[in-house]
Design an enzyme around this catalytic site. Structure first.
Site, PDB file in Angstrom:
ATOM      1  N   GLU A   1      90.213  -9.595 -24.094  1.00 50.95           N
ATOM      2  CA  GLU A   1      89.844 -10.362 -25.111  1.00 50.95           C
ATOM      3  C   GLU A   1      90.460 -10.410 -26.518  1.00 50.95           C
ATOM      4  OE1 GLU A   1      85.533  -9.381 -24.898  1.00 50.95           O
ATOM      5  OE2 GLU A   1      85.147 -10.536 -23.132  1.00 50.95           O
TER       6      GLU A   1
ATOM      7  N   GLU B   1      85.063 -11.564 -15.877  1.00 48.92           N
ATOM      8  CA  GLU B   1      83.791 -10.762 -16.046  1.00 48.92           C
ATOM      9  C   GLU B   1      82.562 -11.651 -15.970  1.00 48.92           C
ATOM     10  OE1 GLU B   1      83.932  -8.328 -19.534  1.00 48.92           O
ATOM     11  OE2 GLU B   1      86.191  -7.869 -19.642  1.00 48.92           O
TER      12      GLU B   1
END
Ligand code: GAL
Length: 670
Positions: free
Chosen positions: A154, A312
């Site tokens: 991220e 995810e």
């Protein structure tokens, strides 16, 4: 480079796996791979935050544990997505080398804390990252059980240290050809005497310095720099792992949009796009949540126009949203297959097992603290795994959408930070979603593309609030319509260029005036209590927030305002431009007006639509149709044609009944 699907031609099903947190529990490490196989998981993301285990002391690498993890997974048929550990650095590094820690917007260098907070410019951080990435690549770069590199985690955030300030100045020198006059013009810096006379006078927008909204040119260039620097860091990591074996594909996991880094730039350099999706299911407006998630999936798919990976998602609750709500029965399967329907080649979770401590110990996981391969959540996960195994035929297949909606990060930054209109919230994302919903509810596939994307091949391009447009984009839209395309724009379109300088000579800028056949002279912003409406085809449509005052040149007026001093002036227009057609919605409607317009346009363009109940959609990933019900109650939907349910074998002709929160995967029965 082979496509990763060629290396592993199955849907990936698995999770972030953190065995390094369980070194003191050998029995847990032993049980995990067997339980993964029971859950029909075939892949784990390993090593994302393992730097402290891999390099406990500077320069001393210890890979024995990681060797064991990968091998134990492989014994149970579970492949590894191997992460580079750069998203969380070890404590020793932050203590020894101050420069790896970020300086925040207040000018304070952070102490060692959390994760995702290192300076992307720091030469030491870069050197340490490359060293460990290369060491990992040398050890695992030819391991057949490693199928994908997961670069960092991220990417995001920004650092304001002196190294970053210098790099920002270098970036600007390059962009403006070493010419301060050019920069001053682009930033309109004679405003309030902000003229830059030496490169050293330039600083990033900070709390005690230039606010984001005063010199938007500076702010936008800072965002561009942050994107550039983040991308450069990521590329450095990609080069490091590929220097050993260029054939293992790379990804980096992105997040919900919008973000402060332009994902377009990052996506260019990865082999496959992946993202982490955490919708707030079961909040009041479940349908809005479904629409927003679908929009994001389409955005990530459209970044490379090929399947993406859901890297995810939670098997149950998150622990960081306002309310840690459990997924209701059905929701896990519905949300997981929604991603597949929209082009995902995986369903991956955060996390395999709940940790005993740390801030994520109450985050949903496949294995709870009871340590059992059983229970509601485990069964939900297992069932998704079984469904994915049956869907292999569509793994790797692409979606060809005929409609595109433009969502652009640079436009989002410009619009949100320019002073004017309704400052409290310009509602850019909300507006894009409102327009997108008209297609979602009719089962029409849509690519979500950015300003720089190629428009050829689309029958319809929708550009909600595309306030900021570089000249090249204006040209592209002109060519697209001239060659026969259909475009829809709204109020506040084409007002400024890429450094927030207004186009002169009337809005929308340059040739867009001809394309849409009008000039938007003024824009009125409405208080929440203000009321107006548009009269179109003898129907009245409510209007909120914005009304443009428009002078048509060649456009035909379809609808006009009902109230205020501009009652009777055009609000909805249609223009024939060369071989194409351009529609302009001059006000923000509450959904009904644009919805009716899209229904008409889709019919005219002969794009297939479905007539579905509220909260139901159909998504096609050929040859399958995914019929989804986001309502808590049962529905019957008309789906023309004969189909068989991929899982139950049940046959349908013309319509299908679904329980609340259910999804059926259908294939044609001919
Ligand atoms: C993601 C992150 C994971 C985990 C997860 C929790 O944003 O990549 O490491 O923190 O959130 O939902």
């Amino acid at each position: 480079m082979k496509e990763y699907a060629a290396l592993h031609p199955h849907f990936l099903h698995g999770a972030d796996y953190n065995p390094d947190q369980w070194l003191a529990y050998p029995e847990v490490l032993e049980q995990d791979p067997e339980m993964m196989a029971q859950a029909h998981c075939n892949c784990m993301s390993v090593g994302i935050f393992s730097w402290a285990m891999l390099e406990p002391v500077e320069g001393e690498y210890h890979f024995e544990q990681l060797d064991r993890f990968i091998e134990n997974l492989a014994k149970k048929g579970v492949k590894t997505i191997l992460a580079t550990p750069s998203a969380a650095r070890p404590r020793w590094m932050a203590e020894k080398y101050e420069q790896v820690r970020r300086v925040n917007k207040s000018g304070i260098r952070e102490q060692y804390n959390t994760r995702h907070n290192h300076c992307y410019t720091s030469p030491i951080y870069r050197q340490k990252t490359v060293a460990i990435d290369k060491a990992l690549a040398e050890r695992y770069g030819h391991n057949p059980n490693v199928i994908l590199w997961h670069i960092s985690n991220e990417f995001g955030g920004e650092c304001h240290c002196e190294l970053c300030q210098d790099a920002f100045r270098q970036f600007l020198k390059k962009k403006y050809n070493n010419d301060l006059d050019k920069l001053n013009h682009a930033w309109w810096s004679s405003f309030w005497s902000h003229t830059v006379t030496d490169w050293a006078q330039i600083h990033s927008p900070m709390e005690h310095g230039e606010p984001d909204i005063i010199m938007t040119g500076l702010y936008l260039d800072w965002r561009n720099f942050v994107t550039y620097q983040t991308t450069d860091f990521m590329r450095m990591e990609i080069d490091a792992v590929k220097s050993v074996n260029p054939h293992i594909p790379v990804t980096t996991n992105l997040m919900w949009i919008p973000q402060n880094v332009d994902y377009d730039a990052l996506a260019k350099y990865v082999d496959v796009v992946s993202w982490d999706s955490y919708p707030s299911w079961h909040e009041q407006d479940q349908i809005r949540c479904a629409v927003e998630t679908a929009f994001c999936h389409n955005y990530f798919r459209s970044l490379k126009h090929k399947p993406f990976l859901l890297m995810e998602s939670t098997p149950s609750n998150t622990n960081w949203q306002a309310v840690s709500k459990l997924k209701r029965p059905g929701m896990h399967r519905l949300a997981s297959l929604q991603a597949v329907a929209h082009g995902s080649d995986s369903v991956q979770y955060f996390q395999w097992r709940k940790g005993r401590g740390g801030s994520e110990k109450f985050h949903g996981a496949v294995i709870d603290h009871n340590g059992k391969a059983a229970g509601r959540v485990f069964e939900d996960v297992k069932q998704v795994g079984i469904s994915l195994e049956k869907l292999d035929a569509i793994c790797g297949t692409k979606t060809n959408a005929r409609v595109a909606v433009i969502f652009d990060h640079k436009n989002c930054w410009a619009l949100s930070n320019t002073s004017g209109f309704i400052n409290a919230d310009k509602k850019y994302m909300q507006t894009c979603l409102q327009h997108y919903k008209s297609f979602w509810k009719r089962g029409v596939d849509v690519d979500v593309i950015s300003t720089g994307a190629d428009l050829t091949g689309y029958d319809l391009v929708v550009m909600p609030m595309l306030y900021s447009m570089p000249l090249e984009q204006i040209d592209r839209i002109e060519r697209y319509v001239a060659q026969g395309g259909t475009a829809v724009a709204t109020y506040a379109t084409g007002y400024v260029n890429d450094t927030d300088l207004c186009y002169l000579g009337g809005f929308p800028g340059n040739q867009l005036k001809d394309v849409f056949g009008l000039i938007a002279d003024e824009i009125d912003s409405l208080y929440e209590t203000d009321k107006n409406a548009v009269l179109w085809d003898n129907n009245t449509y409510d209007v909120v927030d914005y009304c443009e005052l428009i002078t048509p040149t060649t456009a035909e007026v379809l609808g006009a305002y009902k109230e205020d001093f501009y009652a009777g002036l055009p609000a909805l227009l249609k223009n024939s431009y060369k071989k194409g057609t351009a529609y302009y919605i001059g006000c923000r409607d509450t959904g009904a007006l644009s919805d009716k317009l899209y229904a008409q346009i889709l019919e005219k363009l002969q794009i297939q639509t479905y007539d579905l109940p509220e909260g139901v959609t159909v998504t096609s990933r050929a040859p399958y149709l995914f019929v989804q019900n986001y309502n808590d109650y049962d529905i019957t939907a008309s789906v023309p044609g004969c189909y068989r349910n991929m899982e139950t074998g049940e046959q349908y002709s013309g319509s299908i009944s679904l329980n609340g929160l259910d999804i059926a995967v259908l294939y044609p029965n001919d």
